[in-house]
Scaffold this motif. Structure first.
Motif, PDB file in Angstrom:
ATOM      1  N   PHE A 142      33.059  41.542  32.456  1.00 42.14           N
ATOM      2  CA  PHE A 142      33.216  40.719  33.598  1.00 42.14           C
ATOM      3  C   PHE A 142      34.626  40.362  33.644  1.00 42.14           C
ATOM      4  O   PHE A 142      35.493  40.399  34.516  1.00 42.14           O
ATOM      5  CB  PHE A 142      32.504  39.255  33.464  1.00 42.14           C
ATOM      6  CG  PHE A 142      32.871  38.444  34.593  1.00 42.14           C
ATOM      7  CD1 PHE A 142      32.832  38.359  35.881  1.00 42.14           C
ATOM      8  CD2 PHE A 142      33.865  37.515  33.874  1.00 42.14           C
ATOM      9  CE1 PHE A 142      33.431  37.356  36.768  1.00 42.14           C
ATOM     10  CE2 PHE A 142      34.560  36.478  34.584  1.00 42.14           C
ATOM     11  CZ  PHE A 142      34.230  36.682  36.060  1.00 42.14           C
ATOM     12  N   VAL A 143      35.381  39.870  32.340  1.00 35.03           N
ATOM     13  CA  VAL A 143      36.800  39.717  32.257  1.00 35.03           C
ATOM     14  C   VAL A 143      37.494  40.976  32.746  1.00 35.03           C
ATOM     15  O   VAL A 143      38.346  40.772  33.228  1.00 35.03           O
ATOM     16  CB  VAL A 143      36.839  39.303  30.622  1.00 35.03           C
ATOM     17  CG1 VAL A 143      38.349  39.420  30.325  1.00 35.03           C
ATOM     18  CG2 VAL A 143      36.401  38.112  30.421  1.00 35.03           C
ATOM     19  N   ASN A 144      37.377  42.136  32.034  1.00 32.27           N
ATOM     20  CA  ASN A 144      37.893  43.419  32.465  1.00 32.27           C
ATOM     21  C   ASN A 144      37.791  43.758  33.846  1.00 32.27           C
ATOM     22  O   ASN A 144      38.795  44.196  34.503  1.00 32.27           O
ATOM     23  CB  ASN A 144      37.631  44.463  31.651  1.00 32.27           C
ATOM     24  CG  ASN A 144      38.180  44.544  30.192  1.00 32.27           C
ATOM     25  OD1 ASN A 144      39.347  43.642  29.975  1.00 32.27           O
ATOM     26  ND2 ASN A 144      37.727  45.339  29.250  1.00 32.27           N
ATOM     27  N   GLU A 145      36.706  43.313  34.399  1.00 34.26           N
ATOM     28  CA  GLU A 145      36.687  43.437  35.958  1.00 34.26           C
ATOM     29  C   GLU A 145      37.389  42.838  36.735  1.00 34.26           C
ATOM     30  O   GLU A 145      38.362  43.314  37.613  1.00 34.26           O
ATOM     31  CB  GLU A 145      35.258  43.593  36.604  1.00 34.26           C
ATOM     32  CG  GLU A 145      34.493  44.465  36.127  1.00 34.26           C
ATOM     33  CD  GLU A 145      32.669  43.946  36.198  1.00 34.26           C
ATOM     34  OE1 GLU A 145      32.611  42.927  36.937  1.00 34.26           O
ATOM     35  OE2 GLU A 145      31.956  44.911  35.981  1.00 34.26           O
ATOM     36  N   GLU A 146      37.701  41.548  36.229  1.00 35.77           N
ATOM     37  CA  GLU A 146      38.532  40.600  36.783  1.00 35.77           C
ATOM     38  C   GLU A 146      40.179  41.162  36.383  1.00 35.77           C
ATOM     39  O   GLU A 146      40.987  40.880  37.490  1.00 35.77           O
ATOM     40  CB  GLU A 146      38.527  39.104  36.391  1.00 35.77           C
ATOM     41  CG  GLU A 146      37.315  38.611  36.647  1.00 35.77           C
ATOM     42  CD  GLU A 146      37.067  38.589  38.362  1.00 35.77           C
ATOM     43  OE1 GLU A 146      37.846  37.801  39.038  1.00 35.77           O
ATOM     44  OE2 GLU A 146      35.954  38.966  38.820  1.00 35.77           O
ATOM     45  N   VAL A 147      40.486  41.472  35.112  1.00 39.31           N
ATOM     46  CA  VAL A 147      41.669  41.941  34.948  1.00 39.31           C
ATOM     47  C   VAL A 147      42.223  43.156  35.773  1.00 39.31           C
ATOM     48  O   VAL A 147      43.322  43.219  36.153  1.00 39.31           O
ATOM     49  CB  VAL A 147      41.619  42.123  33.324  1.00 39.31           C
ATOM     50  CG1 VAL A 147      43.003  42.844  33.076  1.00 39.31           C
ATOM     51  CG2 VAL A 147      41.656  40.796  32.455  1.00 39.31           C
ATOM     52  N   ALA A 148      40.999  44.047  36.058  1.00 39.70           N
ATOM     53  CA  ALA A 148      41.461  44.942  36.659  1.00 39.70           C
ATOM     54  C   ALA A 148      42.123  44.929  38.170  1.00 39.70           C
ATOM     55  O   ALA A 148      42.878  45.848  38.665  1.00 39.70           O
ATOM     56  CB  ALA A 148      40.122  46.239  36.968  1.00 39.70           C
ATOM     57  N   LYS A 149      41.674  43.767  38.391  1.00 39.68           N
ATOM     58  CA  LYS A 149      42.419  43.242  40.060  1.00 39.68           C
ATOM     59  C   LYS A 149      43.690  43.180  39.917  1.00 39.68           C
ATOM     60  O   LYS A 149      44.250  43.069  41.114  1.00 39.68           O
ATOM     61  CB  LYS A 149      41.637  42.188  40.454  1.00 39.68           C
ATOM     62  CG  LYS A 149      39.919  42.210  40.760  1.00 39.68           C
ATOM     63  CD  LYS A 149      39.418  41.126  41.115  1.00 39.68           C
ATOM     64  CE  LYS A 149      38.027  41.178  41.300  1.00 39.68           C
ATOM     65  NZ  LYS A 149      37.246  39.950  41.517  1.00 39.68           N
ATOM     66  N   LEU A 150      44.430  42.848  38.676  1.00 40.06           N
ATOM     67  CA  LEU A 150      45.693  42.945  38.872  1.00 40.06           C
ATOM     68  C   LEU A 150      46.593  44.020  38.701  1.00 40.06           C
ATOM     69  O   LEU A 150      47.632  43.986  38.788  1.00 40.06           O
ATOM     70  CB  LEU A 150      46.008  42.032  37.404  1.00 40.06           C
ATOM     71  CG  LEU A 150      45.324  40.667  37.113  1.00 40.06           C
ATOM     72  CD1 LEU A 150      45.848  40.219  35.607  1.00 40.06           C
ATOM     73  CD2 LEU A 150      45.687  39.767  38.316  1.00 40.06           C
ATOM     74  N   PHE A 151      46.057  45.197  38.680  1.00 44.95           N
ATOM     75  CA  PHE A 151      46.538  46.497  38.600  1.00 44.95           C
ATOM     76  C   PHE A 151      46.410  47.216  39.998  1.00 44.95           C
ATOM     77  O   PHE A 151      45.521  46.888  40.739  1.00 44.95           O
ATOM     78  CB  PHE A 151      45.785  47.183  37.446  1.00 44.95           C
ATOM     79  CG  PHE A 151      46.426  46.968  35.927  1.00 44.95           C
ATOM     80  CD1 PHE A 151      47.419  47.533  35.548  1.00 44.95           C
ATOM     81  CD2 PHE A 151      45.460  45.999  35.467  1.00 44.95           C
ATOM     82  CE1 PHE A 151      47.657  46.968  34.271  1.00 44.95           C
ATOM     83  CE2 PHE A 151      45.816  45.374  34.476  1.00 44.95           C
ATOM     84  CZ  PHE A 151      46.862  46.104  33.456  1.00 44.95           C
TER      85      PHE A 151
END
Length: 151
Positions: A142-151
């Motif tokens: 989940f954390v990485n899915e949220e982080v991916a939105k920054l790229f």
């Protein structure tokens, strides 16, 4: 550990307006470090696919000499090639482990995908043997899915 309670704060940190991505990622690392007692080192590595290396990004915890890791080397390097989560209950039992500190007993690495491509990973070390569960894996996905939105 109830990770559901942490999810809204993760989203809030990463959706903060007018803050650079690196600052958000560092704040996220600090939040995870502060709120999960067995997360003793939290950081990101980002892939350079051309050179087949991982490069240390924002992190919180003890300093590390491992700022560049070749694909295939150590837990992080293996995840760069496998594109799969890697949970290590006891780092002493791993042949292909890069020792960061004698205090590290276990590690979890979850790849970070953007548009289906593994661009890096979140890496967490613990001073506790075998603390990571499926709940940690799902939360870090989940954390990485949220982080991916920054790229």
């Amino acid at each position: 550990m109830n990770f559901e309670n942490l999810k809204p704060q993760v989203t809030a940190i990463l959706s903060e307006a007018n803050i650079e991505r690196e600052v958000k990622l560092k704040a996220l690392c600090q939040f995870l470090f502060d709120h999960v007692d067995y997360y003793n080192w939290v950081g990101f590595y980002f892939a350079d696919h051309e050179n087949k290396t991982l490069h240390l990004g924002p992190y919180v915890g003890a300093e590390t000499d491992h700022t560049v890791i070749p694909f295939g080397k150590g837990i992080c390097g293996q995840v760069a090639e496998s594109n799969a989560n890697f949970v290590v209950p006891d780092v002493a039992a791993q042949d292909n482990y890069i020792a960061c500190s004698f205090t590290v007993k276990s590690e979890i690495v979850v790849p970070l995908f953007v548009n289906g491509k593994n661009i890096g990973q979140i890496d967490i070390d613990s001073h506790v043997l075998n603390p990571f569960s499926t709940a940690d894996e799902r939360f870090l996905e989940f954390v990485n899915e949220e982080v991916a939105k920054l790229f």
